[in-house]
Write a protein that holds these residues in place. Structure first.
Motif, short mmCIF file in Angstrom:
data_model
loop_
_atom_site.label_atom_id
_atom_site.label_comp_id
_atom_site.label_asym_id
_atom_site.label_seq_id
_atom_site.Cartn_x
_atom_site.Cartn_y
_atom_site.Cartn_z
N ALA A 141 0.83 -1.21 0.00
CA ALA A 141 0.00 0.00 0.00
C ALA A 141 0.87 1.26 0.00
N LEU A 142 1.95 1.24 0.77
CA LEU A 142 2.86 2.38 0.80
C LEU A 142 3.48 2.64 -0.57
N VAL A 143 3.95 1.56 -1.21
CA VAL A 143 4.58 1.68 -2.53
C VAL A 143 3.58 2.18 -3.56
N ALA A 144 2.32 1.70 -3.44
CA ALA A 144 1.27 2.08 -4.40
C ALA A 144 0.70 3.47 -4.13
N GLY A 145 1.07 4.07 -2.99
CA GLY A 145 0.57 5.40 -2.66
C GLY A 145 -0.82 5.40 -2.08
N ILE A 146 -1.28 4.28 -1.55
CA ILE A 146 -2.60 4.20 -0.93
C ILE A 146 -2.53 4.78 0.47
N PRO A 147 -3.40 5.71 0.83
CA PRO A 147 -3.38 6.30 2.17
C PRO A 147 -3.59 5.23 3.25
N PHE A 148 -3.03 5.49 4.44
CA PHE A 148 -3.09 4.52 5.52
C PHE A 148 -4.52 4.18 5.92
N ILE A 149 -5.38 5.20 5.97
CA ILE A 149 -6.79 4.97 6.36
C ILE A 149 -7.48 4.07 5.33
N GLU A 150 -7.21 4.30 4.06
CA GLU A 150 -7.81 3.48 3.01
C GLU A 150 -7.30 2.03 3.10
N PHE A 151 -6.02 1.88 3.43
CA PHE A 151 -5.45 0.55 3.61
C PHE A 151 -6.17 -0.19 4.73
N LEU A 152 -6.42 0.51 5.86
CA LEU A 152 -7.12 -0.12 6.98
C LEU A 152 -8.55 -0.51 6.59
#
Length: 200
Positions: A13-24
Protein backbone atom coordinates in the motif's frame (compact mmCIF):
# COMPACT_ATOMS: atom_id res chain seq x y z
CA UNK A 1 1.80 -15.89 9.24
CA UNK A 2 -1.08 -13.41 9.58
CA UNK A 3 1.40 -10.72 10.65
CA UNK A 4 3.52 -11.38 7.54
CA UNK A 5 0.50 -11.02 5.26
CA UNK A 6 -0.58 -7.75 6.93
CA UNK A 7 2.96 -6.36 6.82
CA UNK A 8 3.40 -7.21 3.14
CA UNK A 9 0.01 -5.64 2.38
CA UNK A 10 1.00 -2.49 4.27
CA UNK A 11 4.31 -2.21 2.37
CA UNK A 12 2.47 -2.75 -0.91
CA UNK A 13 0.00 0.00 0.00
CA UNK A 14 2.86 2.38 0.80
CA UNK A 15 4.58 1.68 -2.53
CA UNK A 16 1.27 2.08 -4.40
CA UNK A 17 0.57 5.40 -2.66
CA UNK A 18 -2.60 4.20 -0.93
CA UNK A 19 -3.38 6.30 2.17
CA UNK A 20 -3.09 4.52 5.52
CA UNK A 21 -6.79 4.97 6.36
CA UNK A 22 -7.81 3.48 3.01
CA UNK A 23 -5.45 0.55 3.61
CA UNK A 24 -7.12 -0.12 6.98
CA UNK A 25 -10.57 0.01 5.34
CA UNK A 26 -9.49 -2.52 2.68
CA UNK A 27 -7.94 -4.74 5.34
CA UNK A 28 -11.00 -4.64 7.56
CA UNK A 29 -13.40 -5.31 4.69
CA UNK A 30 -11.42 -8.34 3.53
CA UNK A 31 -11.04 -9.65 7.07
CA UNK A 32 -14.81 -9.56 7.56
CA UNK A 33 -15.40 -11.19 4.16
CA UNK A 34 -12.92 -13.98 4.98
CA UNK A 35 -14.32 -14.95 8.37
CA UNK A 36 -12.52 -18.31 8.25
CA UNK A 37 -9.49 -16.45 9.68
CA UNK A 38 -11.39 -15.77 12.91
CA UNK A 39 -11.97 -19.50 13.49
CA UNK A 40 -8.30 -19.82 14.44
CA UNK A 41 -8.75 -17.20 17.17
CA UNK A 42 -11.91 -18.88 18.48
CA UNK A 43 -10.11 -22.21 18.95
CA UNK A 44 -7.43 -20.78 21.27
CA UNK A 45 -9.58 -20.54 24.44
CA UNK A 46 -11.06 -23.97 23.68
CA UNK A 47 -7.59 -25.51 23.55
CA UNK A 48 -6.60 -23.66 26.73
CA UNK A 49 -9.62 -25.01 28.61
CA UNK A 50 -9.02 -28.52 27.27
CA UNK A 51 -5.44 -28.45 28.54
CA UNK A 52 -6.53 -27.12 31.91
CA UNK A 53 -9.01 -29.97 32.35
CA UNK A 54 -6.67 -32.82 31.47
CA UNK A 55 -6.28 -33.09 27.68
CA UNK A 56 -2.54 -33.75 28.00
CA UNK A 57 -3.03 -36.41 30.69
CA UNK A 58 -5.72 -38.15 28.63
CA UNK A 59 -3.45 -38.22 25.59
CA UNK A 60 -0.63 -39.74 27.66
CA UNK A 61 -2.95 -42.43 29.07
CA UNK A 62 -3.97 -43.50 25.56
CA UNK A 63 -0.32 -44.03 24.61
CA UNK A 64 0.55 -45.90 27.80
CA UNK A 65 -2.13 -48.49 27.00
CA UNK A 66 -0.38 -49.32 23.70
CA UNK A 67 2.48 -51.71 24.40
CA UNK A 68 4.62 -51.32 21.27
CA UNK A 69 3.78 -47.80 20.17
CA UNK A 70 6.97 -45.78 19.61
CA UNK A 71 7.21 -42.03 19.21
CA UNK A 72 8.35 -42.54 15.60
CA UNK A 73 5.28 -44.64 14.76
CA UNK A 74 3.00 -42.07 16.36
CA UNK A 75 4.63 -39.16 14.51
CA UNK A 76 4.52 -41.10 11.22
CA UNK A 77 0.78 -41.66 11.65
CA UNK A 78 0.33 -37.95 12.35
CA UNK A 79 2.34 -37.06 9.23
CA UNK A 80 0.08 -39.32 7.15
CA UNK A 81 -3.01 -37.77 8.77
CA UNK A 82 -1.70 -34.27 8.07
CA UNK A 83 -1.08 -35.05 4.42
CA UNK A 84 -4.51 -36.65 4.09
CA UNK A 85 -6.05 -33.51 5.60
CA UNK A 86 -4.22 -31.44 2.97
CA UNK A 87 -5.45 -33.72 0.19
CA UNK A 88 -9.07 -33.17 1.28
CA UNK A 89 -8.47 -29.43 1.95
CA UNK A 90 -9.27 -29.76 5.65
CA UNK A 91 -8.10 -26.55 7.32
CA UNK A 92 -6.10 -27.60 10.38
CA UNK A 93 -3.95 -25.20 12.39
CA UNK A 94 -1.93 -28.11 13.69
CA UNK A 95 0.74 -26.56 15.91
CA UNK A 96 -1.74 -25.04 18.34
CA UNK A 97 -4.63 -27.49 18.14
CA UNK A 98 -2.80 -30.80 17.72
CA UNK A 99 0.96 -30.76 18.23
CA UNK A 100 1.25 -28.77 21.48
CA UNK A 101 -1.65 -30.27 23.47
CA UNK A 102 -1.93 -33.78 21.96
CA UNK A 103 0.82 -35.05 19.63
CA UNK A 104 3.87 -33.96 21.63
CA UNK A 105 2.57 -35.29 25.00
CA UNK A 106 1.69 -38.60 23.33
CA UNK A 107 5.14 -38.84 21.71
CA UNK A 108 6.79 -38.01 25.03
CA UNK A 109 4.76 -40.68 26.83
CA UNK A 110 5.70 -43.24 24.15
CA UNK A 111 9.42 -42.49 24.56
CA UNK A 112 9.28 -42.61 28.35
CA UNK A 113 7.37 -45.89 28.30
CA UNK A 114 10.06 -47.54 26.17
CA UNK A 115 13.22 -45.76 27.35
CA UNK A 116 12.43 -44.35 30.78
CA UNK A 117 12.63 -40.70 31.81
CA UNK A 118 14.10 -38.48 29.10
CA UNK A 119 16.44 -35.52 29.50
CA UNK A 120 15.50 -31.92 28.80
CA UNK A 121 17.61 -31.98 25.63
CA UNK A 122 15.77 -35.08 24.39
CA UNK A 123 12.46 -33.43 25.21
CA UNK A 124 13.35 -30.39 23.12
CA UNK A 125 14.41 -32.63 20.23
CA UNK A 126 11.11 -34.47 20.50
CA UNK A 127 9.25 -31.15 20.35
CA UNK A 128 11.20 -30.32 17.20
CA UNK A 129 10.37 -33.71 15.67
CA UNK A 130 6.67 -33.28 16.43
CA UNK A 131 6.65 -29.79 14.92
CA UNK A 132 8.59 -30.99 11.87
CA UNK A 133 5.95 -33.63 11.07
CA UNK A 134 3.27 -30.93 11.19
CA UNK A 135 5.25 -28.61 8.93
CA UNK A 136 6.23 -31.34 6.45
CA UNK A 137 2.67 -32.63 6.19
CA UNK A 138 1.17 -29.19 5.78
CA UNK A 139 3.73 -27.75 3.36
CA UNK A 140 4.14 -30.67 0.98
CA UNK A 141 0.48 -31.67 0.74
CA UNK A 142 -1.26 -28.29 0.57
CA UNK A 143 -1.25 -28.23 -3.25
CA UNK A 144 -2.55 -31.79 -3.71
CA UNK A 145 -6.14 -30.45 -3.59
CA UNK A 146 -7.23 -28.99 -6.92
CA UNK A 147 -9.07 -26.07 -5.30
CA UNK A 148 -6.28 -25.04 -2.91
CA UNK A 149 -5.24 -21.40 -2.87
CA UNK A 150 -1.68 -22.29 -3.84
CA UNK A 151 -2.88 -24.26 -6.86
CA UNK A 152 -5.07 -21.38 -8.02
CA UNK A 153 -2.15 -18.98 -7.62
CA UNK A 154 0.21 -21.21 -9.63
CA UNK A 155 -2.35 -21.77 -12.41
CA UNK A 156 -3.06 -18.03 -12.67
CA UNK A 157 0.64 -17.18 -12.79
CA UNK A 158 1.42 -19.86 -15.38
CA UNK A 159 -1.45 -18.77 -17.60
CA UNK A 160 -0.36 -15.13 -17.39
CA UNK A 161 3.06 -16.23 -18.67
CA UNK A 162 1.51 -18.11 -21.58
CA UNK A 163 1.66 -21.66 -20.17
CA UNK A 164 -1.91 -23.00 -20.05
CA UNK A 165 -2.27 -25.53 -17.21
CA UNK A 166 -5.22 -26.83 -15.26
CA UNK A 167 -5.73 -27.20 -11.53
CA UNK A 168 -5.59 -30.97 -11.93
CA UNK A 169 -2.19 -30.70 -13.63
CA UNK A 170 -0.66 -28.85 -10.68
CA UNK A 171 -2.32 -31.09 -8.07
CA UNK A 172 -1.21 -34.28 -9.85
CA UNK A 173 2.38 -33.01 -9.95
CA UNK A 174 2.25 -32.15 -6.25
CA UNK A 175 1.01 -35.61 -5.21
CA UNK A 176 4.31 -37.50 -5.82
CA UNK A 177 6.17 -34.88 -3.76
CA UNK A 178 3.75 -35.41 -0.87
CA UNK A 179 4.25 -39.19 -1.08
CA UNK A 180 8.05 -38.81 -1.15
CA UNK A 181 7.79 -36.55 1.90
CA UNK A 182 5.72 -39.20 3.69
CA UNK A 183 8.27 -41.95 2.97
CA UNK A 184 11.22 -39.78 4.03
CA UNK A 185 9.34 -38.69 7.16
CA UNK A 186 8.73 -42.32 8.17
CA UNK A 187 12.41 -43.17 7.57
CA UNK A 188 13.50 -40.15 9.63
CA UNK A 189 11.23 -41.19 12.50
CA UNK A 190 12.66 -44.72 12.49
CA UNK A 191 16.23 -43.37 12.54
CA UNK A 192 15.41 -40.86 15.31
CA UNK A 193 13.81 -43.63 17.42
CA UNK A 194 16.98 -45.71 17.13
CA UNK A 195 19.15 -42.73 18.05
CA UNK A 196 17.04 -42.08 21.13
CA UNK A 197 17.28 -45.72 22.20
CA UNK A 198 21.05 -45.66 21.67
CA UNK A 199 21.38 -42.55 23.83
CA UNK A 200 20.05 -44.36 26.91
Amino acid sequence: MVFTVILSGFVTALVAGIPFIEFLEILGENFVNQRIVTLFIITLPVIGLSEQFGLKQSAEKIVKKRENLSSGALLSVYLAFRELAGFFAMRIYGLVQFVRPIIFPMAEAAVEKQNGKITEEQREKLKARSTAMENFGNFFSQNTFIGAGGVLLIVGQMESLGYPVSNADIASKSLPIALICLVLGVVKNIVDDRKMKGAK
